[in-house]
Design a protein around this motif. Sequence first.
Motif, PDB file in Angstrom:
ATOM      1  N   SER A  70      -9.644  10.871  -1.579  1.00 24.82           N
ATOM      2  CA  SER A  70     -10.249  11.698  -0.542  1.00 24.82           C
ATOM      3  C   SER A  70      -9.633  13.092  -0.619  1.00 24.82           C
ATOM      4  O   SER A  70      -8.642  13.308  -1.317  1.00 24.82           O
ATOM      5  CB  SER A  70     -10.026  11.080   0.844  1.00 24.82           C
ATOM      6  OG  SER A  70      -8.642  11.001   1.148  1.00 24.82           O
TER       7      SER A  70
ATOM      8  N   GLN B 258      -5.353   6.778  -1.468  1.00 25.97           N
ATOM      9  CA  GLN B 258      -4.940   5.587  -0.748  1.00 25.97           C
ATOM     10  C   GLN B 258      -4.969   4.425  -1.723  1.00 25.97           C
ATOM     11  O   GLN B 258      -6.006   4.140  -2.329  1.00 25.97           O
ATOM     12  CB  GLN B 258      -5.883   5.305   0.428  1.00 25.97           C
ATOM     13  CG  GLN B 258      -5.560   4.036   1.188  1.00 25.97           C
ATOM     14  CD  GLN B 258      -4.229   4.106   1.915  1.00 25.97           C
ATOM     15  OE1 GLN B 258      -3.909   5.122   2.534  1.00 25.97           O
ATOM     16  NE2 GLN B 258      -3.444   3.037   1.852  1.00 25.97           N
TER      17      GLN B 258
ATOM     18  N   ASN C 217      -4.242   0.443  -2.178  1.00 31.38           N
ATOM     19  CA  ASN C 217      -4.040  -0.845  -1.519  1.00 31.38           C
ATOM     20  C   ASN C 217      -3.932  -1.951  -2.555  1.00 31.38           C
ATOM     21  O   ASN C 217      -4.358  -1.792  -3.697  1.00 31.38           O
ATOM     22  CB  ASN C 217      -5.200  -1.142  -0.567  1.00 31.38           C
ATOM     23  CG  ASN C 217      -5.311  -0.129   0.543  1.00 31.38           C
ATOM     24  OD1 ASN C 217      -4.318   0.414   1.021  1.00 31.38           O
ATOM     25  ND2 ASN C 217      -6.536   0.123   0.983  1.00 31.38           N
TER      26      ASN C 217
ATOM     27  N   TYR D  95      -5.878  13.247  -1.538  1.00 28.09           N
ATOM     28  CA  TYR D  95      -5.123  12.038  -1.232  1.00 28.09           C
ATOM     29  C   TYR D  95      -5.585  10.887  -2.122  1.00 28.09           C
ATOM     30  O   TYR D  95      -6.704  10.894  -2.641  1.00 28.09           O
ATOM     31  CB  TYR D  95      -5.319  11.652   0.239  1.00 28.09           C
ATOM     32  CG  TYR D  95      -5.018  12.774   1.190  1.00 28.09           C
ATOM     33  CD1 TYR D  95      -6.045  13.583   1.684  1.00 28.09           C
ATOM     34  CD2 TYR D  95      -3.711  13.053   1.577  1.00 28.09           C
ATOM     35  CE1 TYR D  95      -5.777  14.626   2.544  1.00 28.09           C
ATOM     36  CE2 TYR D  95      -3.431  14.103   2.440  1.00 28.09           C
ATOM     37  CZ  TYR D  95      -4.468  14.881   2.919  1.00 28.09           C
ATOM     38  OH  TYR D  95      -4.197  15.925   3.772  1.00 28.09           O
TER      39      TYR D  95
ATOM     40  N   PHE E  96      -8.274   1.407  -4.703  1.00 26.79           N
ATOM     41  CA  PHE E  96      -7.859   2.794  -4.473  1.00 26.79           C
ATOM     42  C   PHE E  96      -9.016   3.591  -3.878  1.00 26.79           C
ATOM     43  O   PHE E  96     -10.181   3.349  -4.213  1.00 26.79           O
ATOM     44  CB  PHE E  96      -7.437   3.462  -5.778  1.00 26.79           C
ATOM     45  CG  PHE E  96      -6.143   2.964  -6.367  1.00 26.79           C
ATOM     46  CD1 PHE E  96      -5.516   1.814  -5.919  1.00 26.79           C
ATOM     47  CD2 PHE E  96      -5.549   3.661  -7.412  1.00 26.79           C
ATOM     48  CE1 PHE E  96      -4.332   1.355  -6.478  1.00 26.79           C
ATOM     49  CE2 PHE E  96      -4.364   3.227  -7.990  1.00 26.79           C
ATOM     50  CZ  PHE E  96      -3.768   2.065  -7.517  1.00 26.79           C
ATOM     51  N   THR E  97      -8.670   4.562  -3.030  1.00 22.48           N
ATOM     52  CA  THR E  97      -9.673   5.458  -2.452  1.00 22.48           C
ATOM     53  C   THR E  97      -9.171   6.892  -2.533  1.00 22.48           C
ATOM     54  O   THR E  97      -8.093   7.204  -2.023  1.00 22.48           O
ATOM     55  CB  THR E  97      -9.955   5.105  -0.987  1.00 22.48           C
ATOM     56  OG1 THR E  97     -10.389   3.741  -0.899  1.00 22.48           O
ATOM     57  CG2 THR E  97     -11.037   6.015  -0.420  1.00 22.48           C
TER      58      THR E  97
ATOM     59  N   SER F 210      -0.241  12.085  -1.669  1.00 20.94           N
ATOM     60  CA  SER F 210      -0.799  13.377  -1.276  1.00 20.94           C
ATOM     61  C   SER F 210      -0.624  14.381  -2.403  1.00 20.94           C
ATOM     62  O   SER F 210       0.338  14.297  -3.175  1.00 20.94           O
ATOM     63  CB  SER F 210      -0.097  13.904  -0.026  1.00 20.94           C
ATOM     64  OG  SER F 210      -0.294  13.053   1.074  1.00 20.94           O
TER      65      SER F 210
ATOM     66  N   SER G 247       0.831  -1.208   0.000  1.00 19.09           N
ATOM     67  CA  SER G 247       0.000   0.000   0.000  1.00 19.09           C
ATOM     68  C   SER G 247       0.862   1.252   0.000  1.00 19.09           C
ATOM     69  O   SER G 247       1.997   1.246   0.489  1.00 19.09           O
ATOM     70  CB  SER G 247      -0.892   0.028   1.250  1.00 19.09           C
ATOM     71  OG  SER G 247      -1.780  -1.060   1.275  1.00 19.09           O
TER      72      SER G 247
ATOM     73  N   ARG H 196       0.116   5.792   0.205  1.00 19.40           N
ATOM     74  CA  ARG H 196      -0.829   6.898   0.266  1.00 19.40           C
ATOM     75  C   ARG H 196      -0.178   8.116  -0.381  1.00 19.40           C
ATOM     76  O   ARG H 196       0.831   8.621   0.106  1.00 19.40           O
ATOM     77  CB  ARG H 196      -1.210   7.231   1.705  1.00 19.40           C
ATOM     78  CG  ARG H 196      -2.338   8.256   1.801  1.00 19.40           C
ATOM     79  CD  ARG H 196      -2.521   8.724   3.220  1.00 19.40           C
ATOM     80  NE  ARG H 196      -3.769   9.474   3.402  1.00 19.40           N
ATOM     81  CZ  ARG H 196      -3.879  10.539   4.182  1.00 19.40           C
ATOM     82  NH1 ARG H 196      -2.829  10.966   4.861  1.00 19.40           N
ATOM     83  NH2 ARG H 196      -5.041  11.153   4.302  1.00 19.40           N
TER      84      ARG H 196
END
Length: 117
Positions: free
Chosen positions: A71, A82, A84, A80, A68-69, A21, A17, A19
């Motif tokens: 936000s 995220q 995974n 962002y 993927f997420t 930015s 994973s 993250r």
Amino acid sequence: QVQLVESGGGLVQPGGSLRLSCAVSGFAANKYVMSWYRQAPGKERELVATSATTGDNTNYADSVKGRFTISRDNAKNMMYLQMNNLKPEDTAVYYCNAPARLYLGYWGQGTQVTVSS
């Protein structure tokens, strides 16, 4: 002066994973739909994920859906991604931008994501 600064990329093993930015300056990101894009070597840039202005409506490319997420924190002018269960085919340079501002032709430097064992 408009700036899009992507960070958080790196080398990760398959299944890992990361993250990412995106720091936005020079325009109010909270007024725009924002998206993540990626460009793999020898391929065209593609849309990965999109977030509505309030973050309550998101869309994903089929290839990343469920992994993927996207936000955003409008108070900080940040976005962002995220990621995974990363796969080798996710290897690319990742960029953020506002689709409505693409005609300006401005992109940040991107952040490299490499998925490899």
